[in-house]
Design a protein around this motif. Structure first.
Motif, PDB file in Angstrom:
ATOM      1  N   THR A 134       0.832  -1.205   0.000  1.00 32.25           N
ATOM      2  CA  THR A 134       0.000   0.000   0.000  1.00 32.25           C
ATOM      3  C   THR A 134       0.869   1.259   0.000  1.00 32.25           C
ATOM      4  N   ARG A 135       0.242   2.354  -0.291  1.00 32.29           N
ATOM      5  CA  ARG A 135       0.868   3.666  -0.157  1.00 32.29           C
ATOM      6  C   ARG A 135      -0.224   4.674   0.171  1.00 32.29           C
ATOM      7  N   VAL A 136       0.177   5.826   0.678  1.00 34.24           N
ATOM      8  CA  VAL A 136      -0.768   6.880   1.014  1.00 34.24           C
ATOM      9  C   VAL A 136      -0.789   7.905  -0.111  1.00 34.24           C
ATOM     10  N   GLU A 137      -1.986   8.139  -0.672  1.00 35.61           N
ATOM     11  CA  GLU A 137      -2.165   9.101  -1.752  1.00 35.61           C
ATOM     12  C   GLU A 137      -3.190  10.142  -1.321  1.00 35.61           C
ATOM     13  N   ASP A 138      -2.763  11.397  -1.222  1.00 37.72           N
ATOM     14  CA  ASP A 138      -3.643  12.486  -0.794  1.00 37.72           C
ATOM     15  C   ASP A 138      -4.317  12.171   0.551  1.00 37.72           C
ATOM     16  N   GLY A 139      -3.534  11.564   1.436  1.00 38.47           N
ATOM     17  CA  GLY A 139      -4.035  11.255   2.765  1.00 38.47           C
ATOM     18  C   GLY A 139      -4.838   9.975   2.858  1.00 38.47           C
ATOM     19  N   ARG A 140      -5.032   9.310   1.741  1.00 41.95           N
ATOM     20  CA  ARG A 140      -5.818   8.078   1.741  1.00 41.95           C
ATOM     21  C   ARG A 140      -4.951   6.872   1.408  1.00 41.95           C
ATOM     22  N   LEU A 141      -5.313   5.752   2.013  1.00 42.98           N
ATOM     23  CA  LEU A 141      -4.584   4.518   1.767  1.00 42.98           C
ATOM     24  C   LEU A 141      -5.016   3.919   0.442  1.00 42.98           C
ATOM     25  N   ALA A 142      -4.049   3.505  -0.356  1.00 46.24           N
ATOM     26  CA  ALA A 142      -4.352   2.913  -1.663  1.00 46.24           C
ATOM     27  C   ALA A 142      -3.458   1.710  -1.899  1.00 46.24           C
ATOM     28  N   GLY A 143      -4.013   0.709  -2.575  1.00 45.50           N
ATOM     29  CA  GLY A 143      -3.219  -0.453  -2.941  1.00 45.50           C
ATOM     30  C   GLY A 143      -2.384  -0.164  -4.176  1.00 45.50           C
ATOM     31  N   THR A 144      -1.232  -0.809  -4.239  1.00 42.21           N
ATOM     32  CA  THR A 144      -0.343  -0.585  -5.383  1.00 42.21           C
ATOM     33  C   THR A 144      -0.495  -1.641  -6.462  1.00 42.21           C
ATOM     34  N   GLY A 145      -1.170  -2.733  -6.129  1.00 36.74           N
ATOM     35  CA  GLY A 145      -1.285  -3.837  -7.071  1.00 36.74           C
ATOM     36  C   GLY A 145      -0.179  -4.858  -6.915  1.00 36.74           C
ATOM     37  N   GLU A 146       0.908  -4.487  -6.257  1.00 37.46           N
ATOM     38  CA  GLU A 146       2.016  -5.415  -6.020  1.00 37.46           C
ATOM     39  C   GLU A 146       1.713  -6.254  -4.790  1.00 37.46           C
ATOM     40  N   THR A 147       1.955  -7.532  -4.881  1.00 34.63           N
ATOM     41  CA  THR A 147       1.651  -8.429  -3.760  1.00 34.63           C
ATOM     42  C   THR A 147       2.895  -9.144  -3.259  1.00 34.63           C
ATOM     43  N   VAL A 148       2.826  -9.536  -1.992  1.00 37.92           N
ATOM     44  CA  VAL A 148       3.863 -10.368  -1.389  1.00 37.92           C
ATOM     45  C   VAL A 148       3.167 -11.511  -0.668  1.00 37.92           C
ATOM     46  N   THR A 149       3.841 -12.605  -0.528  1.00 41.39           N
ATOM     47  CA  THR A 149       3.280 -13.770   0.153  1.00 41.39           C
ATOM     48  C   THR A 149       4.179 -14.155   1.316  1.00 41.39           C
ATOM     49  N   ILE A 150       3.570 -14.380   2.463  1.00 37.46           N
ATOM     50  CA  ILE A 150       4.302 -14.832   3.645  1.00 37.46           C
ATOM     51  C   ILE A 150       3.789 -16.206   4.032  1.00 37.46           C
ATOM     52  N   GLU A 151       4.690 -17.140   4.163  1.00 36.32           N
ATOM     53  CA  GLU A 151       4.323 -18.494   4.572  1.00 36.32           C
ATOM     54  C   GLU A 151       3.951 -18.485   6.047  1.00 36.32           C
ATOM     55  N   ALA A 152       2.887 -19.193   6.404  1.00 35.37           N
ATOM     56  CA  ALA A 152       2.422 -19.200   7.793  1.00 35.37           C
ATOM     57  C   ALA A 152       1.657 -20.471   8.101  1.00 35.37           C
ATOM     58  N   ASP A 153       1.812 -20.941   9.320  1.00 32.09           N
ATOM     59  CA  ASP A 153       1.005 -22.049   9.823  1.00 32.09           C
ATOM     60  C   ASP A 153      -0.206 -21.526  10.601  1.00 32.09           C
ATOM     61  N   GLN A 154      -0.092 -20.269  11.050  1.00 33.37           N
ATOM     62  CA  GLN A 154      -1.123 -19.704  11.921  1.00 33.37           C
ATOM     63  C   GLN A 154      -1.209 -18.202  11.659  1.00 33.37           C
ATOM     64  N   ILE A 155      -2.439 -17.711  11.569  1.00 30.94           N
ATOM     65  CA  ILE A 155      -2.667 -16.292  11.319  1.00 30.94           C
ATOM     66  C   ILE A 155      -3.648 -15.762  12.360  1.00 30.94           C
ATOM     67  N   PHE A 156      -3.290 -14.648  12.976  1.00 35.03           N
ATOM     68  CA  PHE A 156      -4.158 -14.021  13.964  1.00 35.03           C
ATOM     69  C   PHE A 156      -4.657 -12.682  13.435  1.00 35.03           C
ATOM     70  N   LYS A 157      -5.949 -12.468  13.592  1.00 36.23           N
ATOM     71  CA  LYS A 157      -6.566 -11.199  13.183  1.00 36.23           C
ATOM     72  C   LYS A 157      -6.697 -10.303  14.402  1.00 36.23           C
ATOM     73  N   ALA A 158      -6.114  -9.114  14.312  1.00 35.68           N
ATOM     74  CA  ALA A 158      -6.174  -8.148  15.413  1.00 35.68           C
ATOM     75  C   ALA A 158      -6.422  -6.760  14.827  1.00 35.68           C
ATOM     76  N   ILE A 159      -7.543  -6.630  14.121  1.00 33.44           N
ATOM     77  CA  ILE A 159      -7.832  -5.375  13.422  1.00 33.44           C
ATOM     78  C   ILE A 159      -8.986  -4.610  14.074  1.00 33.44           C
ATOM     79  N   GLY A 160      -9.180  -4.842  15.351  1.00 35.94           N
ATOM     80  CA  GLY A 160     -10.176  -4.075  16.092  1.00 35.94           C
ATOM     81  C   GLY A 160     -11.405  -4.883  16.451  1.00 35.94           C
ATOM     82  N   GLN A 161     -12.137  -4.361  17.412  1.00 35.32           N
ATOM     83  CA  GLN A 161     -13.359  -5.001  17.891  1.00 35.32           C
ATOM     84  C   GLN A 161     -14.544  -4.059  17.719  1.00 35.32           C
ATOM     85  N   SER A 162     -15.715  -4.621  17.778  1.00 39.14           N
ATOM     86  CA  SER A 162     -16.929  -3.827  17.595  1.00 39.14           C
ATOM     87  C   SER A 162     -17.914  -4.130  18.715  1.00 39.14           C
TER      88      SER A 162
END
Length: 478
Positions: A359-387
Motif C-alpha cells: 500500500t501507499r498513502v495518496e492524498d491522505g488516503r490509503l491505496a493499494g499498489t497492485g504489487e503483492t507479497v506472500t508470507i508463509e504461515a502455519d497460523q494467522i491471527f486477526k487483530a484489526i479491532g473489535q466492535s
C-alpha cells in the motif's frame, strides 16, 4: 524466511511444548519487576513535586501523582496507595498496563528536560502492591442507603462503578457473562504484564469493600434483560465492552489456523499449563494495535520461530505505542508495514500462508499498489479491532440511542434511557484503555449517587452519606 513452494507437500506445523518449562517461565515472567524499597525511595526523590503537575492532568483518573510520590518519599507507601486508590480503585492493574509513556510520564518535567521521566507507573505499583499485600481494604463503606443498582459487566468500568457505589452505601449486583470477573484485565491483557493471577486478586480486593454481589455466567439479553433490570433496580450501569471482532474480509478467512487474536489471548490467559498451548512455527498477526503486539510477542514466547506483524500503514501510524513496538522487536517479532491482506492461502482447509498487497498513502488516503507479497504461515491471527454488539439492548420498546455503533452518553455517562448509565469501550468515543474505563465507571457512579440523592424523601440522608464518603476519599485525610 522460506518462500512458498507449491510442489512440496504441505503439513501445517502447529504444536505445543516447543520450549522447556524453565524457558517458558522466563518468557512469561513479569516484564517490569517491582521496585525494591530503596529503588522506590531513590526514584521518588527524582520528582520535582510540581505545583501545576502536568502528570496529574495527563492521568484520565486525575490521580494526585506528586502527593503519592511525596508520601512514598516520606516512607508512607500505605498513604500513597490510598491517594492512588481514592482516584482509581484499579490503580494496581493500571500501574502494570497503562501506557504511561504516552500519558503521565510523557509530560513529566524530567522527560521534557532530560529525556528520562520519573518512573510513575512503577512507583504506583510499589505503593498499591504494598497495600494489597497487607490484606485490608483502605476505605470504609458508608451506612446502607437501601438503594440497589445493577452493574452489567465486571470489567474495569463495571468494577470501578460497583466499588464507588458500594462505598457510598448502595447495594450492587454485578453481572458478567463470563465465568470469571475482570473483563479485559482477566482475559485480554498479555500474561507477562499481569502475572501471578493479579487480575483476580485485584477483583477480590475491590469486592472486599462489601455490598457487592457478583453473579457470573449472566449475559444481557440471554439470562438477564434490561427491562427487568430497570424495573427491579433503582439504577443500571452498562459496562459491556466490545464483544464483536472485525473481519478481514479476505478470501480464505475461515480456514483452520486463522483465528481471532482476542480469543487466542483469552485462551492463553486461562490455560493452566502454557506448555500445552499449541502455536504455529510461522505466525502472522494482522493489525497494528496493542492486541496485535500482545499476540505476536506471546506467540514468540511460546516458541514460534518466525512471527510477523503485518500492518497496512506506516509504523508511525500504529496504535501500539513506540514502546510496545520496541518490546515486540526486541523479542524477535518482525514488523512489516504498508501491507494489507488480500487472501489467506490454504491447503486441505488449513492456512499455509497469506497474500498481502503493498500500500501507499495518496492524498491522505490509503491505496493499494497492485504489487503483492506472500508470507508463509502455519497460523494467522486477526487483530484489526473489535466492535460493539448491542445484544440485549433491543428488547426495550423505546430503545437505547447509539452513535456510530456504540452507546451514546452525556458527560455524566447517562444514556438515552432513564435510569441507565454506561461506560468503557461500549460507549461512543470510548477508548481502549483500562484507565479510561475506570474513570467512566467512577463518573457514572457519582452521577447515579447524585440522582438517587435528588429523589423525593432521600435527598438529605443520601447527600449526607455522599459528603461523608467524599471526605473519606479526600487525599490527605486518609
Amino acid at each position: 524466511m522460506r518462500r512458498m513452494n507449491e510442489t512440496r507437500p504441505f503439513r501445517p506445523d502447529i504444536g505445543a511444548g516447543r520450549l522447556a518449562p524453565d524457558k517458558l517461565a522466563g518468557n512469561f515472567s513479569d516484564i517490569h519487576p517491582p521496585l525494591e524499597q530503596h529503588e522506590a525511595l531513590v526514584e521518588a526523590d527524582r520528582c520535582y513535586f510540581c505545583y501545576d503537575a502536568p502528570c496529574m492532568t495527563a492521568c484520565p483518573t486525575s490521580i494526585d501523582i506528586p502527593l503519592f510520590i511525596r508520601e512514598i518519599q516520606a516512607g508512607n507507601p500505605t498513604g500513597a496507595a490510598k491517594t492512588i486508590l481514592s482516584a482509581n480503585i484499579l490503580g494496581g492493574m493500571c500501574a502494570r498496563v497503562c501506557p504511561t509513556e504516552t500519558l503521565c510520564e510523557e509530560v513529566c518535567v524530567r522527560e521534557v528536560g532530560e529525556g528520562k521521566p520519573v518512573k510513575i507507573g512503577l512507583l504506583q505499583r510499589y505503593a498499591t502492591d504494598h497495600l494489597m499485600e497487607a490484606g485490608e481494604h483502605p476505605f470504609t463503606r458508608a451506612e446502607p442507603t437501601g438503594r440497589t443498582i445493577a452493574v452489567v459487566g465486571a470489567g474495569p468500568s463495571g468494577l470501578s462503578c460497583a466499588h464507588r457505589l458500594a462505598l457510598h452505601g448502595h447495594d450492587v449486583t454485578l453481572f458478567d457473562a463470563r465465568p470469571k470477573p475482570g473483563g479485559l484485565n482477566e482475559y485480554g491483557i498479555a500474561a507477562y504484564k499481569a502475572t501471578e493471577q493479579f487480575a483476580q486478586r485485584e477483583v477480590d480486593f475491590i469486592l472486599s469493600i462489601g455490598g457487592i454481589t457478583l453473579e457470573t455466567g449472566k449475559a444481557l439479553g440471554r439470562d438477564i434483560h434490561l427491562a427487568d433490570l430497570r424495573r427491579d433496580y433503582d439504577a443500571v450501569f452498562l459496562g459491556l465492552g466490545l464483544a464483536g471482532v472485525n473481519a478481514l474480509g479476505a478470501e480464505g478467512e475461515t480456514s483452520s489456523g486463522s483465528a481471532d487474536a482476542v480469543a487466542w489471548i483469552a485462551d492463553l490467559r486461562q490455560t493452566t499449563d502454557l506448555a500445552n498451548l499449541p502455536v504455529g512455527r510461522r505466525v502472522v498477526v494482522i493489525g497494528g494495535g496493542m492486541t496485535a503486539v500482545d499476540a505476536a510477542v506471546q506467540a514468540k514466547a511460546l516458541g514460534a520461530e518466525e512471527v510477523t506483524i503485518a500492518y497496512r500503514r506506516g509504523q508511525d501510524a500504529m496504535n501500539a505505542s513506540a514502546y510496545e513496538q520496541e518490546i515486540a522487536q526486541t523479542r524477535g517479532v518482525q514488523i512489516r508495514c504498508h501491507l494489507q491482506p488480500k487472501s489467506i492461502l490454504a491447503e486441505g482447509g488449513h492456512v499455509r500462508g497469506i497474500e498481502l498487497e503493498r500500500t501507499r498513502v495518496e492524498d491522505g488516503r490509503l491505496a493499494g499498489t497492485g504489487e503483492t507479497v506472500t508470507i508463509e504461515a502455519d497460523q494467522i491471527f486477526k487483530a484489526i479491532g473489535q466492535s460493539f454488539l448491542p445484544d440485549g439492548l433491543d428488547d426495550e420498546s423505546d430503545g437505547i440511542a447509539l452513535e456510530r455503533g456504540r452507546i451514546r452518553v452525556d458527560a455524566e455517562r447517562r444514556t438515552s434511557l432513564k435510569g441507565v448509565w454506561a461506560g468503557g469501550d461500549c460507549i461512543f468515543e470510548g477508548e481502549d484503555l483500562t484507565v479510561v474505563a475506570v474513570e467512566d465507571g467512577k463518573v457514572a457512579a457519582e452521577s447515579i449517587h447524585a440522582a438517587l440523592a435528588a429523589e423525593n424523601g432521600l435527598g438529605a440522608r443520601i447527600a449526607g452519606v455522599m459528603s461523608d464518603a467524599v471526605e473519606a476519599l479526600t487525599p490527605g485525610r486518609i
